[in-house]
Design a protein around this motif. Structure first.
Motif: not given
Length: 179
Positions: A75-80, A133-134, A139-143
């Motif tokens: 898997t990969t993590r994207l936007l939580g 800006r990130y 960005l991925n963490r707070i996106g």
């Protein structure tokens, strides 16, 4: 129409907004465009299924199947969201559409292009400006929280399912300054 001559507000459903945002974030993370399209489709689909469960429009059976599938897959993590991965015939990494079959990127591209029409370049530019800006990991963490700041407003009940709202490009650009 040039991106800078576009209207500030665009009427659009939330799903393509999340899809395009996920594409932009995935590309910022270094995924090639085709992979980003495929991953974004999974993220938007996961969000739609979660909303359907909240509204009582779905029983969550697919959610349980997805969770079981994730436990045994790369898997990969994207936007939580954990996105299961598959490879196409050329070895390109794409989201798993189920049973190890890769989710093709072309329909996602067509969907986003159709949803935004001539506004696509302006919307994408605003999202890229925000994403830039990130640092990618941040960005991925707070996106997803950033998306929640600029997503179109629609009714929160069943009447909001599939409803169009107004996407304000200035809200996209300033999402980073809100607390």
């Amino acid at each position: 129409m040039a991106p800078d001559s576009m209207p500030r507000r665009i009427r659009v459903n939330r799903a393509p907004v999340l899809t395009l945002w996920a594409i932009v974030v995935a590309e910022r993370l270094g995924h090639p465009p085709e992979t980003a399209l495929s991953l974004a489709s999974h993220v938007a689909g996961t969000a739609a299924r979660a909303k359907a469960r909240r509204l009582g429009l779905s029983d969550g059976t697919r959610h349980e199947a997805d969770a079981a599938r994730l436990a045994s897959r790369e898997t990969t993590r994207l936007l939580g969201k954990e996105v299961p991965l598959a490879h196409d015939a050329d070895g390109q990494v794409l989201a798993d559409a189920g049973d190890g079959k890769p989710a093709p990127p072309a329909p996602v591209h067509a969907y986003v292009a159709r949803a935004f029409g001539q506004s696509l370049p302006a919307v994408r530019a605003a999202m890229e400006e925000l994403a830039d800006r990130y640092e990618p990991r941040e960005l991925n963490r707070i996106g997803f929280r950033l998306y929640e700041r600029f997503r179109p407003e629609v009714p929160v009940d069943v009447t909001g399912w599939g409803a169009r709202g107004e996407l304000d490009l200035e809200a996209v650009r300033r999402a980073h300054t809100e607390t």
